[in-house]
Scaffold this motif. Structure first.
Motif, PDB file in Angstrom:
ATOM      1  N   ASN A  24      -7.029  -5.289-106.851  1.00 28.28           N
ATOM      2  CA  ASN A  24      -5.951  -6.022-107.488  1.00 28.28           C
ATOM      3  C   ASN A  24      -5.321  -6.926-106.434  1.00 28.28           C
ATOM      4  O   ASN A  24      -4.522  -6.474-105.613  1.00 28.28           O
ATOM      5  N   THR A  25      -5.698  -8.202-106.415  1.00 28.97           N
ATOM      6  CA  THR A  25      -5.153  -9.130-105.429  1.00 28.97           C
ATOM      7  C   THR A  25      -3.778  -9.608-105.859  1.00 28.97           C
ATOM      8  O   THR A  25      -3.429  -9.560-107.034  1.00 28.97           O
ATOM      9  N   HIS A  26      -2.992 -10.043-104.898  1.00 30.68           N
ATOM     10  CA  HIS A  26      -1.638 -10.544-105.145  1.00 30.68           C
ATOM     11  C   HIS A  26      -0.814  -9.526-105.935  1.00 30.68           C
ATOM     12  O   HIS A  26      -0.300  -9.798-107.005  1.00 30.68           O
ATOM     13  N   HIS A  27      -0.729  -8.330-105.370  1.00 31.91           N
ATOM     14  CA  HIS A  27      -0.054  -7.226-106.045  1.00 31.91           C
ATOM     15  C   HIS A  27       0.970  -6.601-105.107  1.00 31.91           C
ATOM     16  O   HIS A  27       0.812  -6.622-103.895  1.00 31.91           O
ATOM     17  N   ASN A  28       1.993  -6.018-105.686  1.00 30.74           N
ATOM     18  CA  ASN A  28       3.051  -5.356-104.942  1.00 30.74           C
ATOM     19  C   ASN A  28       3.234  -3.968-105.546  1.00 30.74           C
ATOM     20  O   ASN A  28       3.644  -3.847-106.695  1.00 30.74           O
TER      21      ASN A  28
ATOM     22  N   ASN B 164      13.328   0.590 -98.836  1.00 26.15           N
ATOM     23  CA  ASN B 164      12.276   0.451 -99.842  1.00 26.15           C
ATOM     24  C   ASN B 164      10.969   0.091 -99.142  1.00 26.15           C
ATOM     25  O   ASN B 164      10.936  -0.805 -98.301  1.00 26.15           O
ATOM     26  N   PHE B 165       9.899   0.806 -99.462  1.00 28.78           N
ATOM     27  CA  PHE B 165       8.577   0.574 -98.865  1.00 28.78           C
ATOM     28  C   PHE B 165       7.619   0.148 -99.971  1.00 28.78           C
ATOM     29  O   PHE B 165       7.381   0.885-100.919  1.00 28.78           O
ATOM     30  N   ASP B 166       7.084  -1.063 -99.864  1.00 25.07           N
ATOM     31  CA  ASP B 166       6.082  -1.576-100.800  1.00 25.07           C
ATOM     32  C   ASP B 166       4.795  -1.871-100.043  1.00 25.07           C
ATOM     33  O   ASP B 166       4.829  -2.319 -98.894  1.00 25.07           O
ATOM     34  N   LEU B 167       3.670  -1.640-100.681  1.00 27.96           N
ATOM     35  CA  LEU B 167       2.371  -2.054-100.160  1.00 27.96           C
ATOM     36  C   LEU B 167       1.968  -3.295-100.941  1.00 27.96           C
ATOM     37  O   LEU B 167       1.937  -3.277-102.175  1.00 27.96           O
ATOM     38  N   CYS B 168       1.678  -4.375-100.219  1.00 27.17           N
ATOM     39  CA  CYS B 168       1.383  -5.658-100.847  1.00 27.17           C
ATOM     40  C   CYS B 168      -0.051  -6.071-100.539  1.00 27.17           C
ATOM     41  O   CYS B 168      -0.603  -5.712 -99.503  1.00 27.17           O
ATOM     42  N   SER B 169      -0.641  -6.836-101.439  1.00 29.83           N
ATOM     43  CA  SER B 169      -1.976  -7.364-101.200  1.00 29.83           C
ATOM     44  C   SER B 169      -1.993  -8.847-101.509  1.00 29.83           C
ATOM     45  O   SER B 169      -1.263  -9.328-102.369  1.00 29.83           O
ATOM     46  N   GLY B 170      -2.829  -9.548-100.789  1.00 26.91           N
ATOM     47  CA  GLY B 170      -3.007 -10.978-100.988  1.00 26.91           C
ATOM     48  C   GLY B 170      -4.476 -11.319-100.973  1.00 26.91           C
ATOM     49  O   GLY B 170      -5.336 -10.450-101.086  1.00 26.91           O
ATOM     50  N   VAL B 171      -4.768 -12.568-100.796  1.00 26.03           N
ATOM     51  CA  VAL B 171      -6.162 -13.017-100.780  1.00 26.03           C
ATOM     52  C   VAL B 171      -6.897 -12.446 -99.581  1.00 26.03           C
ATOM     53  O   VAL B 171      -8.049 -12.040 -99.682  1.00 26.03           O
TER      54      VAL B 171
ATOM     55  N   TYR C 125       1.190  -0.632 -90.304  1.00 25.54           N
ATOM     56  CA  TYR C 125       0.492  -0.479 -91.586  1.00 25.54           C
ATOM     57  C   TYR C 125      -0.014   0.953 -91.705  1.00 25.54           C
ATOM     58  O   TYR C 125      -1.162   1.271 -91.454  1.00 25.54           O
ATOM     59  N   LYS C 126       0.919   1.864 -91.995  1.00 21.91           N
ATOM     60  CA  LYS C 126       0.582   3.262 -92.224  1.00 21.91           C
ATOM     61  C   LYS C 126       1.758   3.923 -92.917  1.00 21.91           C
ATOM     62  O   LYS C 126       2.901   3.469 -92.790  1.00 21.91           O
TER      63      LYS C 126
ATOM     64  N   ASN D  68      -5.574  -9.979 -97.085  1.00 26.35           N
ATOM     65  CA  ASN D  68      -5.269  -8.701 -96.460  1.00 26.35           C
ATOM     66  C   ASN D  68      -4.245  -7.895 -97.259  1.00 26.35           C
ATOM     67  O   ASN D  68      -3.765  -8.322 -98.289  1.00 26.35           O
ATOM     68  N   TYR D  69      -3.921  -6.724 -96.698  1.00 26.67           N
ATOM     69  CA  TYR D  69      -2.861  -5.862 -97.201  1.00 26.67           C
ATOM     70  C   TYR D  69      -1.780  -5.796 -96.139  1.00 26.67           C
ATOM     71  O   TYR D  69      -2.055  -5.929 -94.951  1.00 26.67           O
TER      72      TYR D  69
END
Length: 83
Positions: A12-16, A31-38, A62-63, A40-41
């Motif tokens: 799932n790209t471009h996701h939060n 607040n801790f969010d893991l995000c993804s883009g084109v 990133y952990k 990387n994460y």
């Protein structure tokens, strides 16, 4: 991988994605969010004051792990229990 290749693999790209939210006794929160883009994460970890007028982006690795940060002379600690 390209976006098309990632999508074919089910990514799932471009996701939060919200990982956790911790609220402290004084009303502030982290607040801790893991995000993804084109490409990387990355993690998006933000401390917010009680009245939601100030946000501080925290520089975390990133952990998923404990967070200890001092903001405005106050020490905030989030302990993570992985079960």
């Amino acid at each position: 991988m390209t976006d098309d290749e990632l999508i074919l693999q089910g990514a799932n790209t471009h996701h939060n994605e919200g990982i956790y939210y911790a609220e402290f006794d004084n009303g502030s929160s982290i607040n801790f969010d893991l995000c993804s883009g084109v490409l990387n994460y990355w993690d998006d970890v933000v401390w917010t004051n009680r009245d939601r007028s100030i946000d501080v982006m925290l520089d975390c690795e990133y952990k998923l792990g404990d967070i200890e940060v001092e903001i405005e002379s106050e020490l905030y600690i989030v302990k993570i229990a992985i079960e």
